[in-house]
Motif scaffolding. Structure first.
Motif, PDB file in Angstrom:
ATOM      1  N   ASN A  96       0.835  -1.206   0.000  1.00 30.90           N
ATOM      2  CA  ASN A  96       0.000   0.000   0.000  1.00 30.90           C
ATOM      3  C   ASN A  96       0.868   1.253   0.000  1.00 30.90           C
ATOM      4  O   ASN A  96       0.569   2.236  -0.690  1.00 30.90           O
ATOM      5  N   ALA A  97       1.960   1.207   0.767  1.00 37.95           N
ATOM      6  CA  ALA A  97       2.880   2.348   0.793  1.00 37.95           C
ATOM      7  C   ALA A  97       3.544   2.539  -0.557  1.00 37.95           C
ATOM      8  O   ALA A  97       3.706   3.673  -1.038  1.00 37.95           O
ATOM      9  N   GLY A 194      -8.139  -0.857  -5.185  1.00 43.24           N
ATOM     10  CA  GLY A 194      -8.631  -1.772  -4.160  1.00 43.24           C
ATOM     11  C   GLY A 194      -7.801  -1.698  -2.893  1.00 43.24           C
ATOM     12  O   GLY A 194      -6.652  -1.254  -2.895  1.00 43.24           O
ATOM     13  N   PRO A 195      -8.366  -2.156  -1.770  1.00 43.53           N
ATOM     14  CA  PRO A 195      -7.670  -2.039  -0.485  1.00 43.53           C
ATOM     15  C   PRO A 195      -6.569  -3.061  -0.267  1.00 43.53           C
ATOM     16  O   PRO A 195      -5.827  -2.959   0.702  1.00 43.53           O
ATOM     17  N   GLY A 316     -15.620   0.577   0.358  1.00 44.45           N
ATOM     18  CA  GLY A 316     -14.657   1.669   0.254  1.00 44.45           C
ATOM     19  C   GLY A 316     -13.543   1.650   1.270  1.00 44.45           C
ATOM     20  O   GLY A 316     -13.043   2.718   1.660  1.00 44.45           O
ATOM     21  N   LYS A 317     -13.106   0.467   1.728  1.00 39.00           N
ATOM     22  CA  LYS A 317     -11.943   0.429   2.613  1.00 39.00           C
ATOM     23  C   LYS A 317     -10.760   1.062   1.902  1.00 39.00           C
ATOM     24  O   LYS A 317     -10.441   0.693   0.773  1.00 39.00           O
ATOM     25  N   PRO A 318     -10.089   2.042   2.518  1.00 38.11           N
ATOM     26  CA  PRO A 318      -9.037   2.777   1.794  1.00 38.11           C
ATOM     27  C   PRO A 318      -7.786   1.945   1.578  1.00 38.11           C
ATOM     28  O   PRO A 318      -7.393   1.133   2.426  1.00 38.11           O
ATOM     29  N   GLN A 319      -7.173   2.155   0.427  1.00 43.94           N
ATOM     30  CA  GLN A 319      -5.878   1.536   0.143  1.00 43.94           C
ATOM     31  C   GLN A 319      -4.792   2.200   0.965  1.00 43.94           C
ATOM     32  O   GLN A 319      -3.839   1.556   1.404  1.00 43.94           O
ATOM     33  N   GLY A 320      -4.928   3.488   1.168  1.00 40.28           N
ATOM     34  CA  GLY A 320      -3.987   4.255   1.971  1.00 40.28           C
ATOM     35  C   GLY A 320      -4.520   5.657   2.171  1.00 40.28           C
ATOM     36  O   GLY A 320      -5.159   6.208   1.275  1.00 40.28           O
ATOM     37  N   VAL A 321      -4.285   6.221   3.349  1.00 40.55           N
ATOM     38  CA  VAL A 321      -4.720   7.582   3.639  1.00 40.55           C
ATOM     39  C   VAL A 321      -3.476   8.441   3.819  1.00 40.55           C
ATOM     40  O   VAL A 321      -2.689   8.215   4.749  1.00 40.55           O
TER      41      VAL A 321
END
Length: 333
Positions: A96-97, A194-195, A316-321
């Motif tokens: 994700n990072a 996608g998450p 909608g689970k975030p991939q990264g915030v």
């Protein structure tokens, strides 16, 4: 709305979806987690490289619990090359990072590498030139000797063996986090929202222009690996359930095999009954019951993993915030 700290002299805070426009030859994306003791030395070593087309460094702090944030901000303030610092609001995982870093990369080629100095910075130019001059979309690195712990090496071999079955990749190609990608591959991979990203799985869906080179692998300079057994299992689940339906097909196969075994077991029981023998039958009944129940739970678990991931993705689970992004164009020495 971000709660970024005030920008230091020579720095600017950039919206999360607006990378700088000026292209460079090579971008280096480094996910940072518990890397406060090593990321400074890594940036210093990378800053002296002179790749064709120029260089930029992108550090992605993935919710590191140590003082990596302060170290990375200080590096951005004193950088001698263009440096972008991205801060995640919490820990989302290495891939994700990397995805957050790829979206900010301007390079004609992008190299991803760890922050632990196990990938020698002097190998970066070899990797970059091999991809650039050979016209490859992705070049992976492989190691003659891996300086990881034994269980970690075993886990890597297992994951790569599974990838041979699940992904459309050349058999035996070692999937390393120290890789070089063309801008084309990066652009297509970055579209995934996608998450549960798995960068290598995405790359296999984008291109077949793949190659690898052998590089050195050094002992870890500080601390120990951030990859625990749990993290490796979760990474394997991303590979297995996000980029292949093979587990579902194996579940179907397991159900069919158990169905055939059930038919033979039923025939055996009927034969025993017709023969006039009166065995208790308790052991055979329990054995068949437990086998069938175990396979049923296995199948339900596989289906549940797919359904759960689809549910979280749909919600909608975030991939990264991204909390904020700090950029520096570098100070001329």
């Amino acid at each position: 709305m971000t709660d970024a700290l005030p920008a230091a002299e020579g720095l600017s805070v950039t919206p999360a979806d607006t990378p700088a426009d000026t292209p460079v030859g090579l971008s280096i994306v480094v996910p940072v987690y518990r890397g406060a003791a090593t990321v400074g030395a890594l940036v210093e070593a990378l800053s002296v490289l002179r790749p064709a087309g120029g260089l930029e460094i992108i550090l992605v702090n993935d919710g590191s619990p140590d003082n990596s944030a302060e170290v990375c901000r200080a590096l951005a303030a004193t950088a001698t090359v263009p440096l972008t610092y991205i801060e995640h609001a919490r820990n989302f995982g290495e891939h994700n990072a990397v995805m957050s870093g790829l979206r900010q990369a301007r390079g004609a080629f992008v190299i991803t590498m760890d922050d632990d100095l196990q990938n020698p910075p002097e190998e970066v130019l070899r990797l970059y030139d091999h991809a650039r001059l050979g016209g490859w979309d992705v070049v992976y690195t492989r190691y003659a000797v891996k300086e990881h712990e034994g269980w970690r090496n075993l886990g890597s071999r297992f994951a790569n063996g599974v990838a041979d079955m699940l992904l459309d990749k050349p058999k035996g190609l070692y999937l390393s986090s120290f890789r070089c990608m063309s801008a084309l591959a990066v652009r297509e991979v970055a579209k995934y929202s996608g998450p549960y990203p798995y960068v290598d799985g995405l790359l296999m869906q984008v291109t077949q222009r793949l190659d690898s080179i052998e590089v050195k692998h050094l002992p870890r300079a500080e601390g120990r690996s951030n990859y625990t057994l749990k993290r490796l299992v979760l990474l394997w689940l991303n590979l297995a359930t996000n980029f292949s339906v093979l587990p579902l097909r194996l579940a179907i196969l397991a159900g069919a095999v158990m169905g055939v075994m059930g038919i033979f077991a039923a025939a055996y029981v009927m034969f025993e009954g017709l023969s006039g023998e009166t065995p208790s039958g308790w052991a055979s009944m329990m054995t068949v019951t437990l086998l069938v129940a175990g396979v049923q739970f296995l199948i339900l678990g596989v289906l549940g993993e797919y359904v759960g991931r689809a549910f979280l993705s749909a919600n909608g689970k975030p991939q990264g915030v991204v909390r904020d992004i700090v950029t520096s164009e570098g100070r001329r020495s």
